[in-house]
Scaffold this motif. Sequence first.
Motif, PDB file in Angstrom:
ATOM      1  N   ARG B  51      43.925  94.763 -20.010  1.00 49.92           N
ATOM      2  CA  ARG B  51      43.759  96.203 -19.889  1.00 49.92           C
ATOM      3  C   ARG B  51      42.663  96.656 -20.831  1.00 49.92           C
ATOM      4  N   ASN B  52      41.768  97.552 -20.391  1.00 48.21           N
ATOM      5  CA  ASN B  52      40.802  98.083 -21.343  1.00 48.21           C
ATOM      6  C   ASN B  52      41.268  99.445 -21.840  1.00 48.21           C
ATOM      7  N   SER B  53      40.688  99.865 -22.940  1.00 42.99           N
ATOM      8  CA  SER B  53      41.170 101.055 -23.629  1.00 42.99           C
ATOM      9  C   SER B  53      40.925 102.350 -22.858  1.00 42.99           C
ATOM     10  N   PHE B  54      40.104 102.296 -21.829  1.00 43.90           N
ATOM     11  CA  PHE B  54      39.813 103.511 -21.071  1.00 43.90           C
ATOM     12  C   PHE B  54      40.708 103.668 -19.846  1.00 43.90           C
ATOM     13  N   ASP B  55      41.549 102.692 -19.620  1.00 44.37           N
ATOM     14  CA  ASP B  55      42.393 102.725 -18.435  1.00 44.37           C
ATOM     15  C   ASP B  55      43.847 102.768 -18.849  1.00 44.37           C
ATOM     16  N   GLU B  56      44.417 103.966 -18.855  1.00 45.66           N
ATOM     17  CA  GLU B  56      45.802 104.110 -19.288  1.00 45.66           C
ATOM     18  C   GLU B  56      46.790 104.109 -18.140  1.00 45.66           C
ATOM     19  N   GLN B  57      46.314 103.815 -16.967  1.00 43.27           N
ATOM     20  CA  GLN B  57      47.236 103.762 -15.834  1.00 43.27           C
ATOM     21  C   GLN B  57      48.202 102.618 -16.010  1.00 43.27           C
ATOM     22  N   ASN B  58      49.443 102.880 -15.699  1.00 42.92           N
ATOM     23  CA  ASN B  58      50.421 101.801 -15.720  1.00 42.92           C
ATOM     24  C   ASN B  58      50.150 100.855 -14.565  1.00 42.92           C
ATOM     25  N   GLU B  59      50.550  99.629 -14.757  1.00 44.98           N
ATOM     26  CA  GLU B  59      50.301  98.623 -13.721  1.00 44.98           C
ATOM     27  C   GLU B  59      51.594  97.929 -13.354  1.00 44.98           C
ATOM     28  N   ILE B  60      51.730  97.655 -12.069  1.00 47.64           N
ATOM     29  CA  ILE B  60      52.907  96.948 -11.572  1.00 47.64           C
ATOM     30  C   ILE B  60      52.432  95.749 -10.769  1.00 47.64           C
ATOM     31  N   SER B  61      53.064  94.612 -11.047  1.00 48.42           N
ATOM     32  CA  SER B  61      52.779  93.406 -10.281  1.00 48.42           C
ATOM     33  C   SER B  61      54.103  92.716 -10.001  1.00 48.42           C
ATOM     34  N   GLY B  62      54.628  92.950  -8.838  1.00 56.74           N
ATOM     35  CA  GLY B  62      55.925  92.375  -8.501  1.00 56.74           C
ATOM     36  C   GLY B  62      57.009  92.912  -9.408  1.00 56.74           C
ATOM     37  N   ARG B  63      57.686  92.005 -10.112  1.00 57.77           N
ATOM     38  CA  ARG B  63      58.765  92.432 -11.014  1.00 57.77           C
ATOM     39  C   ARG B  63      58.233  92.829 -12.400  1.00 57.77           C
ATOM     40  N   TYR B  64      56.931  92.629 -12.601  1.00 58.29           N
ATOM     41  CA  TYR B  64      56.329  92.917 -13.905  1.00 58.29           C
ATOM     42  C   TYR B  64      55.662  94.296 -13.884  1.00 58.29           C
ATOM     43  N   SER B  65      55.787  95.006 -14.978  1.00 55.49           N
ATOM     44  CA  SER B  65      55.058  96.262 -15.119  1.00 55.49           C
ATOM     45  C   SER B  65      54.657  96.448 -16.576  1.00 55.49           C
ATOM     46  N   TRP B  66      53.565  97.177 -16.751  1.00 54.30           N
ATOM     47  CA  TRP B  66      53.032  97.387 -18.082  1.00 54.30           C
ATOM     48  C   TRP B  66      52.802  98.881 -18.307  1.00 54.30           C
ATOM     49  N   ASN B  67      53.169  99.330 -19.501  1.00 55.03           N
ATOM     50  CA  ASN B  67      53.009 100.726 -19.878  1.00 55.03           C
ATOM     51  C   ASN B  67      52.081 100.811 -21.081  1.00 55.03           C
ATOM     52  N   PHE B  68      50.899 101.375 -20.874  1.00 53.52           N
ATOM     53  CA  PHE B  68      49.890 101.481 -21.923  1.00 53.52           C
ATOM     54  C   PHE B  68      49.835 102.932 -22.388  1.00 53.52           C
ATOM     55  N   GLN B  69      50.098 103.182 -23.652  1.00 52.48           N
ATOM     56  CA  GLN B  69      50.047 104.539 -24.198  1.00 52.48           C
ATOM     57  C   GLN B  69      49.186 104.542 -25.453  1.00 52.48           C
ATOM     58  N   LYS B  70      47.992 105.099 -25.335  1.00 52.36           N
ATOM     59  CA  LYS B  70      47.093 105.164 -26.495  1.00 52.36           C
ATOM     60  C   LYS B  70      47.656 106.053 -27.591  1.00 52.36           C
ATOM     61  N   SER B  71      48.397 107.080 -27.211  1.00 60.94           N
ATOM     62  CA  SER B  71      48.921 108.022 -28.214  1.00 60.94           C
ATOM     63  C   SER B  71      49.850 107.336 -29.206  1.00 60.94           C
ATOM     64  N   THR B  72      50.525 106.294 -28.748  1.00 59.52           N
ATOM     65  CA  THR B  72      51.440 105.563 -29.637  1.00 59.52           C
ATOM     66  C   THR B  72      50.938 104.151 -29.923  1.00 59.52           C
ATOM     67  N   SER B  73      49.717 103.848 -29.467  1.00 56.01           N
ATOM     68  CA  SER B  73      49.130 102.504 -29.655  1.00 56.01           C
ATOM     69  C   SER B  73      50.090 101.428 -29.191  1.00 56.01           C
ATOM     70  N   SER B  74      50.624 101.605 -28.002  1.00 54.67           N
ATOM     71  CA  SER B  74      51.581 100.632 -27.499  1.00 54.67           C
ATOM     72  C   SER B  74      51.178 100.132 -26.117  1.00 54.67           C
ATOM     73  N   PHE B  75      51.570  98.917 -25.851  1.00 53.60           N
ATOM     74  CA  PHE B  75      51.281  98.283 -24.554  1.00 53.60           C
ATOM     75  C   PHE B  75      52.499  97.434 -24.216  1.00 53.60           C
ATOM     76  N   ASN B  76      53.517  98.088 -23.688  1.00 54.26           N
ATOM     77  CA  ASN B  76      54.805  97.439 -23.461  1.00 54.26           C
ATOM     78  C   ASN B  76      54.891  96.797 -22.088  1.00 54.26           C
ATOM     79  N   PHE B  77      55.698  95.777 -22.019  1.00 56.00           N
ATOM     80  CA  PHE B  77      55.813  94.932 -20.826  1.00 56.00           C
ATOM     81  C   PHE B  77      57.263  94.928 -20.376  1.00 56.00           C
ATOM     82  N   THR B  78      57.489  95.281 -19.116  1.00 47.81           N
ATOM     83  CA  THR B  78      58.849  95.323 -18.582  1.00 47.81           C
ATOM     84  C   THR B  78      58.995  94.330 -17.441  1.00 47.81           C
ATOM     85  N   ILE B  79      60.063  93.558 -17.504  1.00 44.56           N
ATOM     86  CA  ILE B  79      60.430  92.669 -16.408  1.00 44.56           C
ATOM     87  C   ILE B  79      61.662  93.258 -15.748  1.00 44.56           C
ATOM     88  N   THR B  80      61.555  93.524 -14.477  1.00 48.40           N
ATOM     89  CA  THR B  80      62.670  94.095 -13.715  1.00 48.40           C
ATOM     90  C   THR B  80      63.434  92.964 -13.036  1.00 48.40           C
TER      91      THR B  80
END
Lengths: 113, 117
Positions: B51-80
Amino acid sequence: DAGVIQSPRHEVTEMGQEVTLRCKPISGHNSLFWYRQTMMRGLELLIYFNNNVPIDDSGMPEDRFSAKMPNASFSTLKIQPSEPRDSAVYFCASSSGTSDIQYFGAGTRLSVL
Amino acid sequence: AQKVTQAQTEISVVEKEDVTLDCVYETRDTTYYLFWYKQPPSGELVFLIRRNSFDEQNEISGRYSWNFQKSTSSFNFTITASQVVDSAVYFCALRGGYGGSQGNLIFGKGTKLSVKP
């Protein structure tokens, strides 16, 4: 396509011996990285090359470590003399100029007795 | 200085549970890149996402998803709906956008995920 190929997969040696780890990057990739993974320090960069030229070797622990990249398809990491504290998994990775995604080899598990 | 913190050392879940792996980063670069890698028990490092710093869109790939939030400097990964095959160590990594260490990935310490049947 073949990925990054490292050899050997496992190396057991005695303290004081020379160890050479080898890496073949993905064809067409122009950047190559050597990382070391230990329980204590995690994954840390040792050195990286761009177009066969060493760019950043600040992570190389000491003079016992040396790395070369004689051509675009081959690199070596040498430890001479080896010490027990060098025991770790050594990874090689490569990336291309158009995409900075680093693709890793399977690693070499080094044990120095 | 650049830094990646994965505060969760180990997580254990039962199959089909959702699980989120946290990643917090520090950098003074305005352009930077974030990555997740998976290291299964076999030991290799497998690239999952960049992920680059200019793209804050969340991404989903199958059961995986990523939440990028610059405001909290976080890039969390969720497995469903986790599966046993998801058991691995997951690493978050950061790369700056310029400078002498342009190519250098800074890795977090990793989160070991165990999914029980």
